[in-house]
Design an enzyme around this catalytic site. Structure first.
Site, PDB file in Angstrom:
ATOM      1  N   LYS A 157      34.530 -62.259  47.265  1.00 20.81           N
ATOM      2  CA  LYS A 157      35.661 -62.827  46.796  1.00 20.81           C
ATOM      3  C   LYS A 157      35.330 -64.209  46.434  1.00 20.81           C
ATOM      4  O   LYS A 157      36.379 -64.926  45.966  1.00 20.81           O
ATOM      5  CB  LYS A 157      36.808 -62.882  48.148  1.00 20.81           C
ATOM      6  CG  LYS A 157      36.294 -63.378  49.352  1.00 20.81           C
ATOM      7  CD  LYS A 157      37.599 -63.151  50.342  1.00 20.81           C
ATOM      8  CE  LYS A 157      37.413 -63.838  51.521  1.00 20.81           C
ATOM      9  NZ  LYS A 157      36.201 -64.068  52.403  1.00 20.81           N
ATOM     10  N   HIS A 172      32.352 -81.418  69.582  1.00 24.51           N
ATOM     11  CA  HIS A 172      32.556 -80.778  70.949  1.00 24.51           C
ATOM     12  C   HIS A 172      32.115 -81.701  72.079  1.00 24.51           C
ATOM     13  O   HIS A 172      31.245 -82.337  71.808  1.00 24.51           O
ATOM     14  CB  HIS A 172      31.859 -79.412  71.118  1.00 24.51           C
ATOM     15  CG  HIS A 172      32.167 -78.289  70.093  1.00 24.51           C
ATOM     16  ND1 HIS A 172      33.186 -78.343  69.442  1.00 24.51           N
ATOM     17  CD2 HIS A 172      31.424 -77.083  70.324  1.00 24.51           C
ATOM     18  CE1 HIS A 172      33.255 -76.928  68.825  1.00 24.51           C
ATOM     19  NE2 HIS A 172      32.555 -76.467  69.135  1.00 24.51           N
ATOM     20  N   CYS A 229      27.001 -73.347  69.159  1.00 19.76           N
ATOM     21  CA  CYS A 229      27.171 -75.176  69.177  1.00 19.76           C
ATOM     22  C   CYS A 229      27.193 -75.512  70.687  1.00 19.76           C
ATOM     23  O   CYS A 229      26.668 -76.454  70.929  1.00 19.76           O
ATOM     24  CB  CYS A 229      28.399 -75.477  68.231  1.00 19.76           C
ATOM     25  SG  CYS A 229      29.684 -74.311  68.514  1.00 19.76           S
ATOM     26  N   GLY A 241      31.561 -71.168  53.938  1.00 19.38           N
ATOM     27  CA  GLY A 241      32.085 -71.525  55.100  1.00 19.38           C
ATOM     28  C   GLY A 241      31.953 -73.195  55.638  1.00 19.38           C
ATOM     29  O   GLY A 241      31.142 -73.743  55.089  1.00 19.38           O
TER      30      GLY A 241
HETATM   31  C1  11C Z   1      33.431 -72.076  68.624  1.00 16.69           C
HETATM   32  N1  11C Z   1      31.131 -72.165  69.456  1.00 16.69           N
HETATM   33  O1  11C Z   1      33.358 -73.484  68.855  1.00 16.69           O
HETATM   34  C2  11C Z   1      32.121 -71.533  68.801  1.00 16.69           C
HETATM   35  C3  11C Z   1      31.836 -71.309  67.251  1.00 16.69           C
HETATM   36  O2  11C Z   1      28.445 -67.902  68.814  1.00 16.69           O
HETATM   37  O3  11C Z   1      27.863 -69.041  67.128  1.00 16.69           O
HETATM   38  C4  11C Z   1      30.216 -70.542  67.105  1.00 16.69           C
HETATM   39  C5  11C Z   1      30.325 -69.289  67.832  1.00 16.69           C
HETATM   40  C6  11C Z   1      28.926 -68.742  67.747  1.00 16.69           C
HETATM   41  O4  11C Z   1      34.369 -71.613  68.342  1.00 16.69           O
END
Ligand code: 11C
Length: 339
Positions: A39, A243, A131, A12
């Protein structure tokens, strides 16, 4: 002597970044294994510049003799395999939301609450926060120490990489489709993401919040203090990596923009870029691939007592996930798993 490190969910976005970060930071490894679901067997993943790992089957892996697992599969997979690895004596640093609110699992941001790591022995599992939470608490910790955070109102601008590689493909394909007049296909996001913004991340809860918004609230309380109140609105934007957050904070005590800026400049993991001129602030495309949490637009909010506004940007795959997990591993080997 080094450590035997497993990366779970290695194919990932975050798993790959975990391997890159381990190599970049010269984490002392004797052996590294890349684990994923059946997979992915047959695929290979780079570990740094020099080695390539064959992906192995998580379901068949024996964790006995392995020291640390950096884990970023789905929450359901983590629920199944993290306790199994932990019971075999491997300390799991888990990036999913599954264990974060477990009182016996520390939720750690090394710059913010390293002392909480001591509790990891209860379950042999350490949780990596969401995050959006990580970059916010890194930014707020030095200010909390100065004037005590009372209430946070935050709006996020979250890149599509937070939703995985298919989400990045969806943004790319929709953008292309719009230019060449093809039909728009939606699979990951429920509305068009190209040239749009979507105020919906994770599932809706009964009170109308989304789980992403709820996570920002409960995780911040667990890390910074239970008395802090948080109102979050989380929004997906058509950005690939990075972000951004517009954060409004109300403090218990007065705090000037000048004192806040000075405290942020001195704090670990933070880069302040705030020139109050054109280009004197950071945007997500500039933070992609970098480690710090960038802070700009620091200014007093005169509409409330002891109020401050900040603009906070970070690479969600690095400080928001892989880097924070590797920094936890670094703390762990420095203070608890000495060899
Ligand atoms: C996003 N923050 O940007 C989420 C990804 O609870 O670890 C991480 C989701 C989490 O979609």
């Amino acid at each position: 002597m080094g450590y035997k490190v497993a990366v779970i969910g290695a194919t990932g976005n975050v798993g790959r970044e975990m391997l890159t970060t381990l190599a970049e930071r010269d984490f002392p490894v004797d052996d590294v294994v890349a684990l994923a679901s059946e997979k992915s067997i047959g695929s290979q993943i780079s570990f740094g510049d020099k080695s390539v790992l064959d992906v192995q089957d998580l379901a068949k892996f024996d964790f006995r003799g392995w020291d640390i697992a950096l884990s970023s599969p789905s929450g359901a997979v983590s629920a199944q395999f993290s306790p199994k690895a932990a019971a075999a004596g491997c300390v799991v640093i888990d990036n999913t939301s599954h264990f974060r609110m477990d009182p016996d699992v520390p939720l750690i941001v090394p710059e913010v609450n390293p002392e909480a790591l001591a509790g990891y022995t209860k379950r042999n599992i350490i949780a990596n926060p969401n995050c959006s939470t990580i970059q916010m608490v890194v930014a707020l910790k030095p200010l909390h120490d100065l004037a005590q955070v009372k209430r946070i109102v935050v709006a996020t601008y979250q890149s599509v990489s937070g939703a995985g590689r298919d989400a990045m493909d969806e943004l790319f394909n929709q953008t292309r489709a719009i230019y060449v007049n093809d039909p728009i296909e939606k699979k990951v996001f429920d509305k068009q993401i190209a040239f749009n913004v979507i105020p919906h991340i994770d599932t809706f809860m009964e009170d109308g919040s989304t789980r992403e918004e709820w996570k920002m609230m409960v995780e911040t309380k667990k890390i910074l203090g239970s008395k802090i109140t948080v109102a979050a609105t989380c929004v997906r934007v058509p950005v690939f990596i990075g972000h951004a957050e517009a954060i409004n904070v109300e403090f218990e005590r007065p705090i000037s923009a000048e004192d806040a800026t000075e405290a942020l400049r001195q704090a670990p993991g933070i880069t302040v870029i705030d020139h109050r001129t054109d280009e004197g602030f950071v945007t997500p495309v500039e933070c992609a691939g970098d480690d710090p949490v960038f802070i700009s637009r620091i200014r007093e909010d005169f509409s409330i007592e002891n109020g401050l506004n900040l603009w906070v940007v970070a690479d969600n795959l690095r400080k928001g996930a892989a880097l924070n997990a590797v920094q936890i591993a670094e703390l762990l080997v420095r203070d608890y798993l000495k060899k």
